[in-house]
Design a protein around this motif. Structure first.
Motif, PDB file in Angstrom:
ATOM      1  N   ALA A 237      -6.459   2.269 -16.740  1.00 11.96           N
ATOM      2  CA  ALA A 237      -7.415   3.552 -16.167  1.00 11.96           C
ATOM      3  C   ALA A 237      -6.781   5.004 -16.415  1.00 11.96           C
ATOM      4  N   ASP A 238      -7.287   6.045 -16.108  1.00 19.02           N
ATOM      5  CA  ASP A 238      -6.525   7.412 -16.126  1.00 19.02           C
ATOM      6  C   ASP A 238      -5.933   7.426 -14.833  1.00 19.02           C
ATOM      7  N   LEU A 239      -4.794   6.978 -14.671  1.00 21.95           N
ATOM      8  CA  LEU A 239      -3.915   7.107 -13.565  1.00 21.95           C
ATOM      9  C   LEU A 239      -2.645   7.236 -13.967  1.00 21.95           C
ATOM     10  N   THR A 240      -1.769   8.330 -13.061  1.00 25.61           N
ATOM     11  CA  THR A 240      -0.351   8.415 -13.279  1.00 25.61           C
ATOM     12  C   THR A 240       0.353   7.455 -12.868  1.00 25.61           C
ATOM     13  N   ASP A 241       1.633   7.272 -13.186  1.00 25.33           N
ATOM     14  CA  ASP A 241       2.557   6.359 -12.615  1.00 25.33           C
ATOM     15  C   ASP A 241       2.633   6.449 -11.012  1.00 25.33           C
ATOM     16  N   GLU A 242       2.696   7.944 -10.693  1.00 27.99           N
ATOM     17  CA  GLU A 242       2.802   7.870  -9.291  1.00 27.99           C
ATOM     18  C   GLU A 242       1.602   7.491  -8.428  1.00 27.99           C
ATOM     19  N   GLU A 243       0.394   7.858  -9.131  1.00 27.48           N
ATOM     20  CA  GLU A 243      -0.706   7.059  -8.546  1.00 27.48           C
ATOM     21  C   GLU A 243      -0.818   5.873  -8.399  1.00 27.48           C
ATOM     22  N   LEU A 244      -0.330   4.954  -9.211  1.00 29.22           N
ATOM     23  CA  LEU A 244      -0.485   3.668  -9.272  1.00 29.22           C
ATOM     24  C   LEU A 244       0.818   3.008  -8.305  1.00 29.22           C
ATOM     25  N   THR A 245       1.854   3.505  -8.362  1.00 29.06           N
ATOM     26  CA  THR A 245       2.971   3.259  -7.211  1.00 29.06           C
ATOM     27  C   THR A 245       2.345   3.239  -5.753  1.00 29.06           C
ATOM     28  N   ASN A 246       1.705   4.492  -5.713  1.00 28.10           N
ATOM     29  CA  ASN A 246       1.010   4.691  -4.231  1.00 28.10           C
ATOM     30  C   ASN A 246      -0.097   3.525  -3.981  1.00 28.10           C
ATOM     31  N   ILE A 247      -0.865   3.333  -4.954  1.00 29.70           N
ATOM     32  CA  ILE A 247      -1.855   2.254  -4.689  1.00 29.70           C
ATOM     33  C   ILE A 247      -1.325   0.959  -4.559  1.00 29.70           C
ATOM     34  N   GLY A 248      -0.310   0.789  -5.090  1.00 29.94           N
ATOM     35  CA  GLY A 248       0.721  -0.698  -5.083  1.00 29.94           C
ATOM     36  C   GLY A 248       1.291  -0.760  -3.663  1.00 29.94           C
ATOM     37  N   LEU A 249       1.603   0.535  -3.217  1.00 30.12           N
ATOM     38  CA  LEU A 249       2.206   0.521  -1.945  1.00 30.12           C
ATOM     39  C   LEU A 249       1.327   0.238  -0.707  1.00 30.12           C
ATOM     40  N   LEU A 250      -0.019   0.907  -0.872  1.00 33.74           N
ATOM     41  CA  LEU A 250      -1.013   1.184  -0.069  1.00 33.74           C
ATOM     42  C   LEU A 250      -1.613  -0.541   0.245  1.00 33.74           C
ATOM     43  N   LEU A 251      -1.840  -1.290  -1.135  1.00 30.32           N
ATOM     44  CA  LEU A 251      -2.125  -2.637  -1.065  1.00 30.32           C
ATOM     45  C   LEU A 251      -1.375  -3.438  -0.238  1.00 30.32           C
ATOM     46  N   LEU A 252      -0.088  -3.291  -0.388  1.00 24.17           N
ATOM     47  CA  LEU A 252       0.710  -4.192  -0.057  1.00 24.17           C
ATOM     48  C   LEU A 252       0.646  -3.894   1.788  1.00 24.17           C
ATOM     49  N   GLY A 253       0.866  -2.437   2.058  1.00 19.67           N
ATOM     50  CA  GLY A 253       0.615  -2.210   3.527  1.00 19.67           C
ATOM     51  C   GLY A 253      -0.515  -2.769   4.171  1.00 19.67           C
ATOM     52  N   ALA A 254      -1.747  -2.696   3.638  1.00 20.50           N
ATOM     53  CA  ALA A 254      -3.100  -2.944   3.751  1.00 20.50           C
ATOM     54  C   ALA A 254      -3.231  -4.640   3.761  1.00 20.50           C
ATOM     55  N   GLY A 255      -2.618  -5.284   3.068  1.00 24.12           N
ATOM     56  CA  GLY A 255      -2.827  -6.798   2.979  1.00 24.12           C
ATOM     57  C   GLY A 255      -2.098  -7.560   3.260  1.00 24.12           C
ATOM     58  N   LEU A 256      -0.658  -7.144   3.680  1.00 21.93           N
ATOM     59  CA  LEU A 256       0.209  -8.208   4.459  1.00 21.93           C
ATOM     60  C   LEU A 256       0.440  -8.239   5.988  1.00 21.93           C
ATOM     61  N   ASP A 257       0.770  -7.111   6.501  1.00 19.93           N
ATOM     62  CA  ASP A 257       0.998  -7.121   8.103  1.00 19.93           C
ATOM     63  C   ASP A 257      -0.481  -7.606   8.688  1.00 19.93           C
ATOM     64  N   THR A 258      -1.446  -6.940   8.340  1.00 22.10           N
ATOM     65  CA  THR A 258      -2.723  -7.234   9.016  1.00 22.10           C
ATOM     66  C   THR A 258      -3.173  -8.800   9.025  1.00 22.10           C
ATOM     67  N   THR A 259      -3.267  -9.429   7.695  1.00 25.87           N
ATOM     68  CA  THR A 259      -3.616 -10.706   7.616  1.00 25.87           C
ATOM     69  C   THR A 259      -2.441 -11.459   8.272  1.00 25.87           C
ATOM     70  N   ALA A 260      -1.076 -11.211   8.186  1.00 23.95           N
ATOM     71  CA  ALA A 260      -0.190 -12.149   8.785  1.00 23.95           C
ATOM     72  C   ALA A 260      -0.374 -12.126  10.315  1.00 23.95           C
ATOM     73  N   ASN A 261      -0.769 -10.975  10.922  1.00 27.52           N
ATOM     74  CA  ASN A 261      -0.922 -11.079  12.288  1.00 27.52           C
ATOM     75  C   ASN A 261      -2.076 -11.719  12.723  1.00 27.52           C
ATOM     76  N   MET A 262      -3.216 -11.706  11.884  1.00 32.78           N
ATOM     77  CA  MET A 262      -4.398 -12.224  12.447  1.00 32.78           C
ATOM     78  C   MET A 262      -4.085 -13.580  12.325  1.00 32.78           C
ATOM     79  N   ILE A 263      -3.557 -14.332  11.161  1.00 33.88           N
ATOM     80  CA  ILE A 263      -3.135 -15.946  11.304  1.00 33.88           C
ATOM     81  C   ILE A 263      -2.390 -16.131  12.437  1.00 33.88           C
ATOM     82  N   ALA A 264      -1.642 -15.344  12.762  1.00 32.93           N
ATOM     83  CA  ALA A 264      -0.619 -15.770  13.883  1.00 32.93           C
ATOM     84  C   ALA A 264      -1.197 -15.512  15.344  1.00 32.93           C
ATOM     85  N   LEU A 265      -1.647 -14.451  15.398  1.00 35.50           N
ATOM     86  CA  LEU A 265      -2.400 -14.291  16.699  1.00 35.50           C
ATOM     87  C   LEU A 265      -3.781 -15.100  16.824  1.00 35.50           C
ATOM     88  N   GLY A 266      -4.305 -15.238  15.658  1.00 31.81           N
ATOM     89  CA  GLY A 266      -5.794 -16.224  15.677  1.00 31.81           C
ATOM     90  C   GLY A 266      -5.230 -17.425  16.119  1.00 31.81           C
TER      91      GLY A 266
END
Length: 420
Positions: A237-266
């Motif tokens: 896609a038409d994305l810079t390396d900086e954009e892709l790096t931040n998207i990767g960081l965003l996906l990591l932050g959104a997809g790890l801590d929340t789901t891990a806590n739902m599994i444990a607290l659930g």
């Protein structure tokens, strides 16, 4: 009517119900003693008396708190309310509360409005379709089984957070981003440190720097030699390396801590309610409704924020341009106007319409991945260890009360040797 109370208001008699104060108050965060799964009681009182109330933000801003389910959905769906972080105020005390916040960096689209948000969202939507996420089910089953095998070998007790709840989403995020196998242990360790409230500020800072640097090097590597993963797809896609790096960081932050806590607290919630954990083995379909009900009942994100871009009437009250509106996911998902008997955990409830993943154009992009992981993780755990139990008293389970994502720090569990 003035938002300020009359001067010299007499004190209420002991035991009398407190009227809703017109004067702005801080966001209620204290959970009731002995009830780790319930929201602060003050939220229910606010919702019952006035679903939109004045809120005092820690930085001195006076805005609003939305607690009613219909109001929360209305704000999240209304383009007159902005998700831009450089406009908003934080309702939770934080060392990051100096205002204004900087604009979102390129790629960090959850804190952007249209058309910038639309551009990024459109590029990523194809990667998170329901069909594609369901194809991941077999892989999630493999990952869950591997960690259950390890628990069984080391048993008959474990910290479920470390042994099961964190590794599953961490490994799936690694595979989604295309992190090479040789780097995954280091990557997961740093990702876990980012959300470890026992870590020192120096350790968290070092982990953030390490992950950002790693992703910044991974992106050009994917451009040069694409593999079968999301980052490689996005390099086309038409994305810079900086954009892709931040998207990767965003996906990591959104997809790890929340789901891990739902599994444990659930799991904590299921073990705490008699019969709930065993009910996961009741047959096909129970996992689907159980996951949606746990998302509604637990609502681990405390709150979101939107900012009025113009004067808006909301819930019959005038919200002025520039005022921040805090969104209480906790209160909205326990609103009796939407969910009958909302304080009861009912795994067969139709919890459709909950706002655990938000609502509107900013609804969580990775929600289908989270659902797949939970729909596998809970039944697999119950099938492997049907006699699973807490290894400590419920009141001794350490809770994450100082984070914007609620959960448990550790969940000590035990089982009998012949469970399987």
């Amino acid at each position: 009517m003035s938002d300020r109370p009359a001067a010299n208001t007499p004190e209420r008699p002991a035991g009398a119900a407190a009227p809703l104060p017109e004067q702005a108050a801080p966001l209620p965060t204290a959970r009731p003693a002995g009830r780790p799964f319930d929201p602060p009681e003050e939220l229910a009182r606010l919702r019952g008396q006035r679903p939109l109330s004045r809120l005092a933000f820690p930085d001195g801003h006076v805005g609003w708190l939305a607690t009613g389910h219909a109001l929360v959905r209305a704000v999240l769906a209304d383009p007159r309310f902005s998700a831009r972080q450089d406009l908003m105020h934080n309702p939770l005390p934080s060392p990051m509360n100096e205002w204004p916040f900087p604009p979102a960096p390129p790629g960090m689209f959850i804190n952007m409005d249209a058309p910038d948000h639309t551009r990024y969202r459109r590029l990523l939507t194809g990667a998170f379709t329901v069909r594609r996420m369901r194809r991941l089910t077999a892989r999630v089953e493999e990952v869950a089984a591997e960690h259950l095998d390890a628990m069984e070998r080391r048993g008959p007790s474990a910290d479920l957070v470390e042994a099961y709840a964190q590794p599953i989403p961490a490994l799936l995020i690694c595979e989604l981003l295309g992190v090479p196998y040789a780097d995954r242990a280091s990557f997961q360790r740093q990702a876990t440190t980012l959300n470890d409230h026992d870590a020192t500020p120096e350790e968290v800072s070092a982990a953030y720097t390490g992950i950002y640097t790693y992703l910044g090097e991974l992106v050009p590597a994917k451009r040069a030699a694409p593999t079968d993963d999301l980052l490689s797809e996005l390099t086309a896609a038409d994305l810079t390396d900086e954009e892709l790096t931040n998207i990767g960081l965003l996906l990591l932050g959104a997809g790890l801590d929340t789901t891990a806590n739902m599994i444990a607290l659930g799991t904590f919630a299921l073990l705490h309610h008699p019969g709930a954990f065993a009910a996961l083995s009741a047959g096909p379909g129970i996992a689907d409704t159980a996951v949606e009900e746990l998302l509604r009942y637990l609502s681990i994100p405390h709150t979101g924020v939107r900012v009025a871009l113009e004067d808006v009437e909301l819930g019959g009250r005038p919200v002025k341009a520039g005022e921040s509106v805090a969104i209480s996911v906790l209160a909205a998902n326990r609103d009796p106007a939407k969910f009958p008997d909302p304080d009861i955990l009912d795994l067969r409830r139709n919890a459709s319409g909950h706002v655990a993943f938000g609502h509107g154009i900013h609804q969580c992009l990775g929600q289908q991945l989270a659902r797949v992981e939970m729909r596998v993780a809970f039944p697999a755990l119950a099938a492997r260890f049907p006699a699973l139990r807490l290894a400590v008293a419920p009141e001794d389970v350490p809770l994450r009360t100082d984070s914007d994502i609620y959960g448990v720090r550790r969940l000590p569990v035990a089982w009998d040797g012949g469970d399987r």
